[in-house]
Design a protein around this motif. Structure first.
Motif, PDB file in Angstrom:
ATOM      1  N   ARG A 176       0.860  -1.178   0.000  1.00 14.42           N
ATOM      2  CA  ARG A 176       0.000   0.000   0.000  1.00 14.42           C
ATOM      3  C   ARG A 176       0.898   1.229   0.000  1.00 14.42           C
ATOM      4  N   PRO A 177       0.508   2.256  -0.723  1.00 15.97           N
ATOM      5  CA  PRO A 177       1.349   3.451  -0.779  1.00 15.97           C
ATOM      6  C   PRO A 177       1.391   4.146   0.577  1.00 15.97           C
ATOM      7  N   GLU A 178       2.568   4.600   0.928  1.00 16.00           N
ATOM      8  CA  GLU A 178       2.741   5.358   2.168  1.00 16.00           C
ATOM      9  C   GLU A 178       2.212   6.762   1.981  1.00 16.00           C
ATOM     10  N   VAL A 179       1.662   7.325   3.022  1.00 16.59           N
ATOM     11  CA  VAL A 179       1.259   8.721   3.016  1.00 16.59           C
ATOM     12  C   VAL A 179       2.541   9.545   3.102  1.00 16.59           C
ATOM     13  N   SER A 180       2.661  10.559   2.261  1.00 15.41           N
ATOM     14  CA  SER A 180       3.858  11.400   2.283  1.00 15.41           C
ATOM     15  C   SER A 180       3.577  12.703   3.024  1.00 15.41           C
ATOM     16  N   SER A 227       3.774  15.580   1.922  1.00 17.05           N
ATOM     17  CA  SER A 227       3.127  16.592   1.072  1.00 17.05           C
ATOM     18  C   SER A 227       1.662  16.283   0.779  1.00 17.05           C
ATOM     19  N   ASP A 228       1.179  15.096   1.170  1.00 20.23           N
ATOM     20  CA  ASP A 228      -0.236  14.762   0.973  1.00 20.23           C
ATOM     21  C   ASP A 228      -1.117  15.664   1.825  1.00 20.23           C
ATOM     22  N   ARG A 229      -2.328  15.892   1.358  1.00 23.20           N
ATOM     23  CA  ARG A 229      -3.325  16.708   2.072  1.00 23.20           C
ATOM     24  C   ARG A 229      -4.515  15.808   2.406  1.00 23.20           C
ATOM     25  N   PRO A 230      -4.432  15.091   3.539  1.00 22.16           N
ATOM     26  CA  PRO A 230      -5.481  14.123   3.866  1.00 22.16           C
ATOM     27  C   PRO A 230      -6.774  14.778   4.359  1.00 22.16           C
ATOM     28  N   ARG A 231      -7.857  14.077   4.104  1.00 24.62           N
ATOM     29  CA  ARG A 231      -9.175  14.475   4.626  1.00 24.62           C
ATOM     30  C   ARG A 231      -9.954  13.202   4.895  1.00 24.62           C
ATOM     31  N   LEU A 232     -10.974  13.333   5.710  1.00 24.69           N
ATOM     32  CA  LEU A 232     -11.846  12.177   5.957  1.00 24.69           C
ATOM     33  C   LEU A 232     -12.582  11.840   4.661  1.00 24.69           C
ATOM     34  N   ALA A 233     -12.774  10.561   4.429  1.00 22.35           N
ATOM     35  CA  ALA A 233     -13.558  10.133   3.276  1.00 22.35           C
ATOM     36  C   ALA A 233     -14.995  10.612   3.457  1.00 22.35           C
ATOM     37  N   ARG A 234     -15.713  10.747   2.362  1.00 24.34           N
ATOM     38  CA  ARG A 234     -17.075  11.295   2.403  1.00 24.34           C
ATOM     39  C   ARG A 234     -18.025  10.498   3.294  1.00 24.34           C
ATOM     40  N   HIS A 235     -17.805   9.212   3.411  1.00 25.76           N
ATOM     41  CA  HIS A 235     -18.711   8.355   4.192  1.00 25.76           C
ATOM     42  C   HIS A 235     -18.288   8.222   5.660  1.00 25.76           C
ATOM     43  N   VAL A 236     -17.290   8.992   6.079  1.00 21.45           N
ATOM     44  CA  VAL A 236     -16.744   8.891   7.436  1.00 21.45           C
ATOM     45  C   VAL A 236     -16.976  10.201   8.177  1.00 21.45           C
ATOM     46  N   ARG A 237     -17.316  10.076   9.451  1.00 17.04           N
ATOM     47  CA  ARG A 237     -17.537  11.259  10.284  1.00 17.04           C
ATOM     48  C   ARG A 237     -16.771  11.121  11.583  1.00 17.04           C
ATOM     49  N   ASP A 259      -8.176  18.220   7.068  1.00 17.28           N
ATOM     50  CA  ASP A 259      -9.241  18.984   6.427  1.00 17.28           C
ATOM     51  C   ASP A 259      -9.093  19.082   4.913  1.00 17.28           C
ATOM     52  N   GLY A 260      -8.075  18.431   4.352  1.00 19.49           N
ATOM     53  CA  GLY A 260      -7.855  18.495   2.914  1.00 19.49           C
ATOM     54  C   GLY A 260      -7.086  19.722   2.485  1.00 19.49           C
ATOM     55  N   ARG A 261      -6.835  20.642   3.392  1.00 27.77           N
ATOM     56  CA  ARG A 261      -6.059  21.850   3.073  1.00 27.77           C
ATOM     57  C   ARG A 261      -4.640  21.737   3.617  1.00 27.77           C
ATOM     58  N   ARG A 262      -4.503  21.191   4.814  1.00 32.58           N
ATOM     59  CA  ARG A 262      -3.179  21.052   5.435  1.00 32.58           C
ATOM     60  C   ARG A 262      -2.452  19.838   4.871  1.00 32.58           C
ATOM     61  N   THR A 263      -1.130  19.990   4.694  1.00 31.88           N
ATOM     62  CA  THR A 263      -0.310  18.838   4.326  1.00 31.88           C
ATOM     63  C   THR A 263      -0.014  18.040   5.598  1.00 31.88           C
ATOM     64  N   VAL A 264       0.471  16.831   5.422  1.00 32.58           N
ATOM     65  CA  VAL A 264       0.858  16.021   6.575  1.00 32.58           C
ATOM     66  C   VAL A 264       1.953  16.743   7.359  1.00 32.58           C
ATOM     67  N   ARG A 316       2.422   9.521   9.858  1.00 32.76           N
ATOM     68  CA  ARG A 316       2.269   8.986   8.502  1.00 32.76           C
ATOM     69  C   ARG A 316       1.801   7.538   8.508  1.00 32.76           C
ATOM     70  N   ARG A 317       2.317   6.711   9.431  1.00 31.72           N
ATOM     71  CA  ARG A 317       1.860   5.307   9.525  1.00 31.72           C
ATOM     72  C   ARG A 317       0.383   5.235   9.912  1.00 31.72           C
ATOM     73  N   PHE A 318      -0.033   6.060  10.870  1.00 31.76           N
ATOM     74  CA  PHE A 318      -1.436   6.100  11.292  1.00 31.76           C
ATOM     75  C   PHE A 318      -2.328   6.453  10.103  1.00 31.76           C
ATOM     76  N   LEU A 319      -1.959   7.502   9.373  1.00 24.61           N
ATOM     77  CA  LEU A 319      -2.763   7.922   8.222  1.00 24.61           C
ATOM     78  C   LEU A 319      -2.728   6.885   7.101  1.00 24.61           C
ATOM     79  N   THR A 320      -1.587   6.232   6.899  1.00 23.25           N
ATOM     80  CA  THR A 320      -1.490   5.185   5.878  1.00 23.25           C
ATOM     81  C   THR A 320      -2.457   4.043   6.188  1.00 23.25           C
TER      82      THR A 320
END
Length: 97
Positions: free
Chosen positions: A6-10, A12-22, A55-60, A80-84
């Motif tokens: 599985r690809p590691e989160v870097s 520079s990625d800008r993570p956000r919760l998936a649409r079906h997750v709250r 929030d999709g705006r901040r990088t890791v 990064r491991r947690f987010l991956t």
């Protein structure tokens, strides 16, 4: 890449919760939880603090820096491991763009 990789989160990625997750606070448990269809994931304080900043705006890297300003030690590789792991479970996704 095979199906077990599985690809590691870097940083520079800008993570956000998936649409079906709250992300929510469960008063009965006195803990934050991730609510997914038919599933609830109970989070520890560290996990909740990370996800509140996804929030999709901040990088890791920015998330790690913000957490570092709040707490003494925030290992970049652990964030990064947690987010991956959450990307693999389709709870977190990279923001478009």
């Amino acid at each position: 890449m095979d199906s077990t990789t599985r690809p590691e989160v870097s940083t520079s990625d800008r993570p956000r919760l998936a649409r079906h997750v709250r992300l929510a606070f469960n008063p009965a448990r006195q803990q934050h939880v991730l609510q997914l269809p038919e599933t609830v994931v109970v989070l520890n304080a560290s996990g909740a603090a990370i996800l509140e900043l996804c929030d999709g705006r901040r990088t890791v890297a920015e998330i790690v820096a913000e957490l570092g300003a709040r707490y003494e030690s925030v290992p970049d590789d652990e964030v990064r491991r947690f987010l991956t792991r959450l990307v693999a479970r389709r709870c977190v996704e990279p923001a478009d763009g």
